[in-house]
Design a protein around this motif. Structure first.
Motif, PDB file in Angstrom:
ATOM      1  N   UNK A   1      41.500  40.647  26.394  1.00  0.00           N
ATOM      2  CA  UNK A   1      41.970  40.649  27.779  1.00  0.00           C
ATOM      3  C   UNK A   1      43.112  39.666  27.995  1.00  0.00           C
ATOM      4  N   UNK A   2      43.000  38.444  27.443  1.00  0.00           N
ATOM      5  CA  UNK A   2      43.986  37.397  27.699  1.00  0.00           C
ATOM      6  C   UNK A   2      45.187  37.461  26.756  1.00  0.00           C
ATOM      7  N   UNK A   3      44.952  37.823  25.507  1.00  0.00           N
ATOM      8  CA  UNK A   3      46.027  37.793  24.515  1.00  0.00           C
ATOM      9  C   UNK A   3      46.681  39.161  24.349  1.00  0.00           C
ATOM     10  N   UNK A   4      45.839  40.197  24.242  1.00  0.00           N
ATOM     11  CA  UNK A   4      46.366  41.542  23.980  1.00  0.00           C
ATOM     12  C   UNK A   4      46.648  42.328  25.252  1.00  0.00           C
ATOM     13  N   UNK A   5      46.328  41.776  26.417  1.00  0.00           N
ATOM     14  CA  UNK A   5      46.609  42.456  27.675  1.00  0.00           C
ATOM     15  C   UNK A   5      45.775  43.688  27.920  1.00  0.00           C
ATOM     16  N   UNK A   6      44.541  43.715  27.404  1.00  0.00           N
ATOM     17  CA  UNK A   6      43.686  44.875  27.566  1.00  0.00           C
ATOM     18  C   UNK A   6      42.941  44.810  28.891  1.00  0.00           C
ATOM     19  N   UNK A   7      42.416  45.939  29.319  1.00  0.00           N
ATOM     20  CA  UNK A   7      41.576  45.976  30.503  1.00  0.00           C
ATOM     21  C   UNK A   7      40.205  45.394  30.163  1.00  0.00           C
ATOM     22  N   UNK A   8      39.380  45.161  31.195  1.00  0.00           N
ATOM     23  CA  UNK A   8      38.031  44.661  30.967  1.00  0.00           C
ATOM     24  C   UNK A   8      37.234  45.634  30.107  1.00  0.00           C
ATOM     25  N   UNK A   9      37.288  46.921  30.446  1.00  0.00           N
ATOM     26  CA  UNK A   9      36.555  47.925  29.676  1.00  0.00           C
ATOM     27  C   UNK A   9      37.082  48.011  28.253  1.00  0.00           C
ATOM     28  N   UNK A  10      38.409  47.952  28.092  1.00  0.00           N
ATOM     29  CA  UNK A  10      38.995  48.018  26.756  1.00  0.00           C
ATOM     30  C   UNK A  10      38.617  46.823  25.901  1.00  0.00           C
ATOM     31  N   UNK A  11      38.641  45.630  26.502  1.00  0.00           N
ATOM     32  CA  UNK A  11      38.256  44.438  25.760  1.00  0.00           C
ATOM     33  C   UNK A  11      36.791  44.465  25.362  1.00  0.00           C
ATOM     34  N   UNK A  12      35.936  44.914  26.291  1.00  0.00           N
ATOM     35  CA  UNK A  12      34.505  45.017  25.989  1.00  0.00           C
ATOM     36  C   UNK A  12      34.251  46.026  24.881  1.00  0.00           C
ATOM     37  N   UNK A  13      34.936  47.161  24.934  1.00  0.00           N
ATOM     38  CA  UNK A  13      34.779  48.182  23.907  1.00  0.00           C
ATOM     39  C   UNK A  13      35.274  47.671  22.556  1.00  0.00           C
ATOM     40  N   UNK A  14      36.415  46.976  22.547  1.00  0.00           N
ATOM     41  CA  UNK A  14      36.927  46.427  21.294  1.00  0.00           C
ATOM     42  C   UNK A  14      35.960  45.402  20.717  1.00  0.00           C
TER      43      UNK A  14
ATOM     44  N   UNK B   1      34.812  54.805  32.138  1.00  0.00           N
ATOM     45  CA  UNK B   1      34.698  56.060  32.889  1.00  0.00           C
ATOM     46  C   UNK B   1      34.518  55.786  34.376  1.00  0.00           C
ATOM     47  N   UNK B   2      33.700  54.775  34.709  1.00  0.00           N
ATOM     48  CA  UNK B   2      33.432  54.463  36.117  1.00  0.00           C
ATOM     49  C   UNK B   2      34.566  53.712  36.775  1.00  0.00           C
ATOM     50  N   UNK B   3      35.456  53.159  35.977  1.00  0.00           N
ATOM     51  CA  UNK B   3      36.568  52.403  36.537  1.00  0.00           C
ATOM     52  C   UNK B   3      36.194  51.012  36.991  1.00  0.00           C
ATOM     53  N   UNK B   4      35.011  50.540  36.610  1.00  0.00           N
ATOM     54  CA  UNK B   4      34.581  49.204  36.983  1.00  0.00           C
ATOM     55  C   UNK B   4      33.112  49.003  36.707  1.00  0.00           C
ATOM     56  N   UNK B   5      32.648  47.785  36.968  1.00  0.00           N
ATOM     57  CA  UNK B   5      31.256  47.412  36.695  1.00  0.00           C
ATOM     58  C   UNK B   5      30.487  47.322  38.001  1.00  0.00           C
ATOM     59  N   UNK B   6      29.247  47.820  38.016  1.00  0.00           N
ATOM     60  CA  UNK B   6      28.414  47.777  39.215  1.00  0.00           C
ATOM     61  C   UNK B   6      26.977  47.498  38.824  1.00  0.00           C
TER      62      UNK B   6
END
Length: 462
Positions: free
Chosen positions: A156-169, A224-229
């Motif tokens: 998220x901070x270095x590679x500029x990924x989204x929250x979902x992308x960083x979590x998946x990585x 898929x949801x576009x966010x965390x809930x």
């Protein structure tokens, strides 16, 4: 050179350029004479692929023997020879590029991982006590979630990924690999060598591939949801983290017990274990994995647990070694193909690779895994240099290929090329750093030699 109409390769021989036949089959050498009197022929792309695979595998296992009498660390060479072989074949890197065909990568790596997990379960000779399992539990419950969070933070901070992308990585890169970590694992059945260091690394690799799956599902769900809930978190906790893990463990134990009865007890006077057929290992892992997935459990957990339960069902029969050797041979063959293909796909991933992706892989190998591994092992029986070795040698490999291919097949990923470039770099880095040093490091702290045709057996468990 390429056929401009996409019909296949062009062959220049005796001064004549000849395309492959329109139906995809090569022209016969004696079919049509050329104007110069020589026969005309063509060749098919997949024959070139077979030849390149064969040359790459042979070179990767052969060349290290000029430098060392040890069993060669071939993983990095397989990637590099795949790169060298396929970069010269026009269109080949794009043809095997994982973003374009994730399903193929998913299926091949899936089979490789489940066979490796089953064989890992068969390796373990002794049912360990609670203190012996504690380092493994710490690595799974403490180290792996921390590793996922820290990789997600770096992404998220270095590679500029989204929250979902960083979590998946993070979920993709966090599990250690049961396939490429042979130098740090316990020996084959009945061989011994179950030092606490090897035992911890073996059991961790056997279980964390399956336990990473809930976090892969969480990353996909958030994307898929576009966010965390809270609703998403509750559903994930009950279904993905608890239910599927339990089903995987129970189904794996049940299949392992059933296989034990079929192989050694039913019928007692004509047991299947008296045959020489190691293919039962493949049948067993396919049964355990397929049945568990049908029950909505985690098949990776079932594959390891079934092998472990089968090993417990009859601990002294030499048939376990036959099952292990068959599964190991199949695992090595599939691994070689995947690593060579990964090397062949690197030219297609290069344009999407940057310093931020390199920083993510470097941080995981040299900072995140050693740090979280060291912290998680505090208070266990593994201390000092042994603790350092267990913390550092978390090999990355085929499991990460599977998880990313699985995600790419099931959801439209943002910056999927960048994720593949990061994973490919991390695997290559791990195979170089860990592959070239793991055998020496683990032997140094355990006093046990690497097994293999040119090496003596490992010593007895301390």
């Amino acid at each position: 050179m390429n056929d401009p109409e996409g019909r296949g390769f062009m062959v220049r021989w005796m001064g004549v350029r000849v395309p492959a036949r329109h139906d995809g089959r090569a022209a016969r050498a004696d079919a049509t004479p050329s104007t110069t009197g020589g026969p005309v022929f063509g060749f098919e792309a997949y024959h070139v692929l077979f030849a390149a695979l064969g040359v790459s595998i042979i070179l990767s296992f052969w060349l290290p023997r000029f430098l060392s009498g040890r069993e060669p660390a071939t993983s990095a060479l397989l990637i590099l020879t795949g790169l060298a072989a396929f970069v010269w074949i026009p269109g080949m890197p794009q043809a095997i590029e994982p973003v374009a065909s994730p399903r193929v990568w998913e299926l091949v790596s899936e089979l490789c991982v489940i066979v490796g997990l089953f064989g890992t379960g068969l390796r373990i000779d002794r049912f360990a006590s609670r203190p012996r399992w504690m380092p493994t539990a710490r690595l799974l419950v403490v180290a792996m979630p921390l590793c996922i969070l820290l990789i997600a933070l770096v992404g998220w901070t270095v590679a500029g990924m989204t929250l979902a992308g960083g979590l998946l990585l993070g979920a993709i890169l966090a599990p250690t690999d049961p396939v490429l970590a042979g130098d740090v694992q316990v020996g084959p059945p009945h061989e011994g060598g179950e030092h606490p260091v090897r035992y911890a690394l073996t059991t961790e690799a056997g279980l964390n591939d399956g336990l990473a799956f809930p976090f892969v599902h969480l990353g996909i769900a958030v994307a898929v949801a576009g966010g965390f809930s809270l609703e998403l978190a509750g559903e994930w906790l009950v279904r993905d983290l608890i239910f599927r893990v339990v089903v995987g463990a129970v189904a794996g134990a049940a299949v392992g017990w059933l296989l034990g009865k079929i192989l050694f007890d039913w019928p007692r006077d004509n047991a299947l274990s008296k045959t020489a057929s190691g293919v039962v290992a493949l049948a067993g892992v396919l049964l355990a994995y397929g049945l568990t997935e049908l029950l909505e459990g985690y098949g990776f957990i079932a594959a390891f647990v079934s092998g472990y339960a089968l090993r417990r069902s009859e601990t002294h029969d030499r048939f376990h070694r036959r099952l292990h050797d068959f599964s190991e041979s199949l695992e090595h063959a599939l691994t070689a193909i995947i690593l060579i293909a990964l090397g062949g796909a690197l030219p297609a991933l290069w344009p999407h690779f940057s310093w931020s992706h390199a920083a993510t892989g470097l941080a995981l190998i040299f900072l995140i895994r050693p740090l979280v591994g060291w912290v998680s092992l505090a208070g266990t029986r593994i201390r000092g240099r042994e603790r350092l070795v267990v913390s550092f040698y978390g090999v990355r490999g085929i499991g990460s290929v599977y998880y990313l291919a699985y995600a790419g097949h099931h959801v439209e990923l943002v910056n999927e090329h960048h994720m593949w470039a990061t994973v490919a770099f991390t695997i290559l880095l791990s195979t170089i750093v860990h592959g070239l040093t793991a055998g020496f490091a683990v032997e140094h702290v355990t006093g046990e030699h690497q097994t293999g045709p040119t090496m003596p057996p490992r010593g007895a468990e301390r």
